[in-house]
Design an enzyme around this catalytic site. Structure first.
Site, short mmCIF file in Angstrom:
data_model
loop_
_atom_site.label_atom_id
_atom_site.label_comp_id
_atom_site.label_asym_id
_atom_site.label_seq_id
_atom_site.Cartn_x
_atom_site.Cartn_y
_atom_site.Cartn_z
N SER A 380 0.87 -1.29 0.16
CA SER A 380 -0.14 -0.23 -0.26
C SER A 380 0.73 1.18 -0.31
CB SER A 380 -1.04 0.14 1.17
OG SER A 380 -0.02 -0.22 2.47
N HIS A 523 8.76 20.62 20.04
CA HIS A 523 10.54 21.55 19.94
C HIS A 523 10.84 21.30 21.30
CE1 HIS A 523 11.82 25.01 18.41
NE2 HIS A 523 10.74 25.37 18.29
N ASP A 527 14.56 20.70 16.68
CA ASP A 527 14.70 22.70 16.00
C ASP A 527 13.42 22.40 15.02
OD1 ASP A 527 15.13 23.18 18.97
OD2 ASP A 527 17.53 23.00 17.77
#
Length: 550
Positions: A380, A523, A527
């Protein structure tokens, strides 16, 4: 404050255990869920998981040494903490015993009833702890009824945890004398589940005097024990294979097969009714395998979409006249509560941000058509995304990371979790070492895991250890969406539908096929530039599938 970890009791007959391997050393940081050691019992060697976090300050039993259950195994606490008193106290200290790891499934626990109080041959079976977050279980189905003969290895019941519904295997033999938790009822771990013993044994007073973990006794009159409602005897539930066939195997056989990467459909069972046993898996060699099972004919664009059960019919909705207020209250399942808790924790503790990239799918569509022209092969687009992600993670390991208060852990192995929608919510089975799998292996594994997830037959070990997660809603026509990170992962990839649209190629407007990918990042560990570079690499692999074969 330091916590004493003792030698756990991992089977009903275990009196002592041997430390086969320590997976951590003194001074190592321990997070909840980390594997501490491999412990050998009288039945198997199992990974032992930590449910505390801190620093490993002391190891009480060295590799190769054997010690009784409840002996001082280790001490976890704050770095530099004085633990001399705990070491001197040894086993006399009051331990906060580690619960069995999620790998230790299908274990019957003998109840904490004085041996002298039990008639000869009588075994008290308690509600097992089948996952790392399980505090209570629900008996979905009894596979034996009161009065039935029980042999070692027989399936007693199906038990629903917060993660899945799993078969519960007996490690004793005798007659099922008493059922303490009826079908549909929930009870805390270590509650009285059943009593097994010689036929005709008088068990009056055992159920009424039983105390689970200091709780109040379960008061059951003798007449009630004799007339305990018997669930209709049901054949042993079998595991679904990728091609819809049924595979009958013991939980330990499933665990060993999973660890060795063996497809159970290729193993010939020597047990009753062709049941696959531990020895069948251990003695299996690929040369002895039968021809590979035919691959599923499910639509390739939706590997993770749960198929609709033939027997299941949608519940009829009550008729509500126009203008009339109507509500329905649905009790939250254990799975739904856990999903709510974990996603809320993830969203409100990890600073999420999302990066989106558009991928041209024309070459991927051509390559998939060629691959699927090979007999017995079904790949798939989702499988292609999984493979491309695994290769991209090897080039950008910072995406394959997790946050801890003191460190960022970079995983150089790739275990991709694939989000699968089930009736009660969402589960995330894991493909171990995905980067080493071929496209066809990924396709077969995902279909197998998704099928068993739908039937609530996944083992806890098959939903642990992910380093990255992929969620695909393209089969529902969703072109773009953002997901909540599946912690402790640092990122999750959201895959949209392939859309036919006008695109610009060589300065000309032509018809093309594109797909949107959205990467949600934590975060604290990733980064923006790092996430963007990963998406660029992922885009290159998907747009040029031949590079995935290099």
């Amino acid at each position: 404050m330091a916590t004493i970890v003792t030698m756990p009791r991992l089977s009903d007959t275990m009196t002592d255990g041997t430390v086969a391997t320590w997976l951590k050393k003194v001074g190592d940081k321990i997070s909840e869920g980390d594997m501490l050691a491999e412990i050998e019992t009288d039945k198997a060697t199992m990974e032992f998981e930590s449910f505390n976090e801190g620093t490993l300050l002391y190891i009480g039993i060295q590799e190769g040494e054997t010690a009784p259950v409840d002996s001082l195994l280790a001490i976890i606490g704050n770095e530099g903490e004085d633990i001399s008193a705990l070491i001197a106290g040894g086993a006399t200290a009051t331990p906060a015993t580690e619960a069995p790891a999620a790998t230790e499934t299908k274990i019957e626990t003998a109840a904490p009833v004085a041996t002298a109080a039990l008639p000869a041959g009588v075994i008290v079976v308690t509600m097992p702890r089948l996952s790392d977050t399980m505090t209570e279980g629900t008996v979905a189905t009894w596979l034996k009824k009161v009065g039935d003969k029980v042999s070692e290895g027989d399936m007693l019941a199906e038990i629903e945890t917060d993660k899945a519904t799993m078969e519960f295997e007996s490690f004793n033999e005798g007659t099922l004398l008493y059922i303490g938790i009826k079908e549909g009822e929930s009870a805390p771990i270590d509650s009285l589940l059943a009593i097994i013993g010689p036929e005709g044994t008088d068990i009056s007073g055992i159920a009424s005097g039983y105390t689970a973990g200091g709780a109040a006794p379960v008061v059951v009159a003798t007449e009630e024990a004799k007339a305990a409602p018997a669930a209709q005897s049901t054949p042993v539930v079998q595991e679904a294979s990728a091609d819809g066939q049924r595979v009958l195997a013991s939980p330990l056989a499933k665990k060993i097969a999973s660890d060795k990467g063996i497809q159970l459909t290729q193993v010939k069972g020597s047990g009753e009714n062709g049941r696959i046993t531990k020895s069948d898996v251990e003695n299996f060699t690929p040369q002895a395998a039968a021809a590979p099972a035919a691959s599923s004919t499910a639509p390739a664009a939706s590997s993770t979409a749960p198929a609709k059960s033939e027997a299941a019919a949608p519940a009829a909705k009550p008729y509500v006249p126009a203008g009339q207020i109507a509500t329905e209250e649905i009790k939250n399942s254990t799975m739904r509560k856990i999903i709510a808790k974990r996603l809320a924790e993830s969203l409100f503790t990890a600073p999420h941000y999302n990066l989106v990239i558009e991928v041209t799918m024309d070459e991927a569509m051509k390559s998939r058509a060629i691959i699927n022209s090979v007999p017995d092969t079904k790949v798939s687009f989702n499988d292609m995304v999984i493979k491309a992600s695994a290769l991209a993670l090897k080039k950008h390991p910072k995406i394959n990371s997790q946050w801890t208060p003191d460190n960022i852990i970079i995983n150089y192995h790739v275990n991709i979790g694939v989000a699968v929608a089930v009736e009660d919510g969402l589960v995330v089975p894991v493909l171990p070492f995905t980067d080493g799998m071929s496209l066809s292996q990924i396709g077969t594994s995902v279909r197998d895991l998704a099928g068993r997830a739908k039937n609530k037959k996944l083992l806890p070990t098959e939903m642990e250890g992910s380093t990255f997660t992929i969620s695909n809603l393209g089969m529902f026509g969703i072109t773009e969406f953002n997901s909540i990170i599946n912690q402790p992962n640092s990122a999750i990839l959201s895959v949209g539908a392939i859309a036919e649209k006008p695109v610009v190629k060589n300065g000309q407007i032509v018809v093309g096929n594109t797909m949107m990918l959205s990467l949600a990042c934590d975060h604290r560990t990733i980064d923006g530039a790092t996430g963007a570079q990963f998406l660029q690499t992922l885009k290159q692999y998907i747009e040029n599938p031949v590079t995935m074969l290099a």
